[in-house]
Design a protein around this motif. Structure first.
Motif, short mmCIF file in Angstrom:
data_model
loop_
_atom_site.label_atom_id
_atom_site.label_comp_id
_atom_site.label_asym_id
_atom_site.label_seq_id
_atom_site.Cartn_x
_atom_site.Cartn_y
_atom_site.Cartn_z
N CYS A 187 0.85 -1.18 0.00
CA CYS A 187 0.00 0.00 0.00
C CYS A 187 0.89 1.24 0.00
O CYS A 187 2.06 1.17 0.37
CB CYS A 187 -0.94 0.01 1.21
SG CYS A 187 -0.11 0.18 2.81
N THR A 188 0.32 2.35 -0.40
CA THR A 188 1.09 3.60 -0.41
C THR A 188 1.11 4.21 0.98
O THR A 188 0.31 3.84 1.85
CB THR A 188 0.47 4.59 -1.40
OG1 THR A 188 -0.84 4.98 -0.91
CG2 THR A 188 0.34 3.98 -2.79
N ASP A 189 2.01 5.15 1.19
CA ASP A 189 2.05 5.85 2.48
C ASP A 189 0.74 6.58 2.72
O ASP A 189 0.26 6.65 3.88
CB ASP A 189 3.22 6.83 2.50
CG ASP A 189 4.57 6.13 2.55
OD1 ASP A 189 4.60 4.93 2.91
OD2 ASP A 189 5.58 6.78 2.22
N GLU A 190 0.13 7.13 1.67
CA GLU A 190 -1.14 7.85 1.82
C GLU A 190 -2.25 6.89 2.24
O GLU A 190 -3.07 7.22 3.12
CB GLU A 190 -1.51 8.55 0.51
CG GLU A 190 -0.61 9.71 0.11
CD GLU A 190 0.73 9.25 -0.45
OE1 GLU A 190 0.88 8.04 -0.78
OE2 GLU A 190 1.65 10.10 -0.56
N GLU A 191 -2.30 5.70 1.65
CA GLU A 191 -3.31 4.71 2.02
C GLU A 191 -3.12 4.26 3.46
O GLU A 191 -4.09 4.06 4.20
CB GLU A 191 -3.24 3.51 1.07
CG GLU A 191 -3.72 3.81 -0.34
CD GLU A 191 -3.45 2.68 -1.30
OE1 GLU A 191 -4.20 2.54 -2.28
OE2 GLU A 191 -2.46 1.93 -1.09
N TYR A 192 -1.87 4.09 3.87
CA TYR A 192 -1.57 3.67 5.23
C TYR A 192 -2.01 4.73 6.24
O TYR A 192 -2.67 4.42 7.24
CB TYR A 192 -0.08 3.39 5.35
CG TYR A 192 0.39 3.10 6.76
CD1 TYR A 192 0.04 1.92 7.39
CD2 TYR A 192 1.19 4.02 7.45
CE1 TYR A 192 0.48 1.65 8.68
CE2 TYR A 192 1.63 3.75 8.73
CZ TYR A 192 1.27 2.57 9.34
OH TYR A 192 1.70 2.31 10.62
N MET A 193 -1.66 5.99 5.99
CA MET A 193 -2.04 7.06 6.92
C MET A 193 -3.55 7.24 6.97
O MET A 193 -4.11 7.52 8.03
CB MET A 193 -1.35 8.36 6.49
CG MET A 193 0.16 8.34 6.64
SD MET A 193 0.73 7.86 8.31
CE MET A 193 -0.02 9.17 9.30
N GLU A 194 -4.21 7.07 5.83
CA GLU A 194 -5.66 7.18 5.82
C GLU A 194 -6.30 6.06 6.66
O GLU A 194 -7.29 6.28 7.35
CB GLU A 194 -6.21 7.14 4.38
CG GLU A 194 -7.72 7.18 4.28
CD GLU A 194 -8.34 8.39 4.99
OE1 GLU A 194 -9.45 8.23 5.53
OE2 GLU A 194 -7.71 9.47 5.00
N PHE A 195 -5.72 4.88 6.61
CA PHE A 195 -6.23 3.79 7.43
C PHE A 195 -6.12 4.13 8.92
O PHE A 195 -7.06 3.91 9.68
CB PHE A 195 -5.47 2.49 7.15
CG PHE A 195 -5.89 1.34 8.04
CD1 PHE A 195 -6.93 0.52 7.67
CD2 PHE A 195 -5.25 1.10 9.25
CE1 PHE A 195 -7.34 -0.53 8.50
CE2 PHE A 195 -5.64 0.06 10.07
CZ PHE A 195 -6.69 -0.75 9.70
#
Length: 284
Positions: A135-143
């Motif tokens: 996953c991307t860093d953006e997807e991880y932070m959104e999670f």
């Protein structure tokens, strides 16, 4: 009606008892006896979940070879699969990758009178997806932002959400990995992903710490199960689970079977006309 007898009790297999500095393990006979007792209580809990129309979600997370599967097996062994079911989702399809992240998990949530056990869950995003770069860093932070709100929403809707993290030491995990190399019934557990994760112990540790910092919320806290001794972990986890769901004993009165009615004019077809499984083991 009597309430569950596990509330307020301490299990003898707490995993904390030590003798001469080493872990004192429960004997096999004591383990089997206590497991049978707890499984009877699990059946009582199951009947209460059905009777009261509860919706229960139990999440099992932790490192590879931490003992999650064995514990899940002992929980579900005596239960009705129509009431308690296990969900272990494979890697997402291309279509699922384009969905809202939680969407495919929502489809497996329980209805009234059900308990669903997630053998790994939406927390894949903070574990294998984060560490392996799926996953991307953006997807991880959104999670990390949306997961606590998602779980609070589940709890507000009436779902009882229970989360377990199985913690195993580096040394014990390595011992279990090595044992799988020589056991043909367990070799399938050593997937290429497992072998790669074995090299990234520290990365997984940091990911777990970050996950706890963001998702160990009051409405759905994490419960850590120390699992270096599998038997202790199973008994401790089952005892804790029983104490999370106050239930009453709905065991019916003993059933008296009436004598069978006569078979009247029934005649069984000739046995030689049927295909029987060869009884090869009867000759051993």
């Amino acid at each position: 009606m009597a309430k569950n007898s596990t509330n307020g009790k301490k299990t003898k297999a707490s995993g904390n008892t030590k003798k001469n500095g080493a872990m004192k393990k429960i004997s096999n006979s004591a383990y089997e006896k206590e497991l049978v007792r707890l499984q009877v209580e699990l059946v009582k809990m199951q009947e209460w979940i059905k009777h009261a129309g509860l919706r229960v979600v139990v999440i099992f997370e932790g490192r590879d070879a931490a003992g999650k599967g064995g514990t899940i097996k002992r929980i579900t062994e005596p239960l009705n699969p129509r009431i308690c079911r296990v969900t272990a989702l494979p890697a997402p399809t291309e279509r699922e990758q384009g969905q809202w992240y939680f969407q495919r998990y929502v489809a497996h949530l329980p209805t009234r009178g059900e308990m669903v056990i997630f053998d790994r869950s939406w927390y894949n995003r903070t574990g294998v997806e984060k560490v392996m770069g799926f996953c991307t860093d953006e997807e991880y932070m959104e999670f990390l932002r949306s997961c606590p709100e998602f779980e609070r929403m589940l709890v507000r809707s009436g779902i009882r959400l229970i989360k377990y993290w199985f913690s195993v030491s580096d040394e014990e995990q390595e011992r279990r990995f090595q044992s799988r190399l020589t056991d043909p019934t367990k070799r399938w557990k050593l997937s290429p992903m497992d072998l790669e994760s074995r090299k990234r112990w520290v990365a997984y540790s940091r990911a777990k710490d970050d996950m706890f910092a963001h998702t160990d919320i009051k409405q759905a806290p994490w419960h850590v199960v120390r699992s270096d001794v599998k038997k202790h972990a199973r008994l401790n986890c089952i005892t804790h689970l029983l104490n999370q769901i106050p239930y009453e004993d709905l065991t019916p009165e003993p059933i008296v079977l009436e004598p069978r009615p006569p078979q009247e004019s029934y005649v069984r077809p000739p046995m030689e006309e049927q295909n029987f499984v060869p009884e090869v083991h009867d000759r051993l």
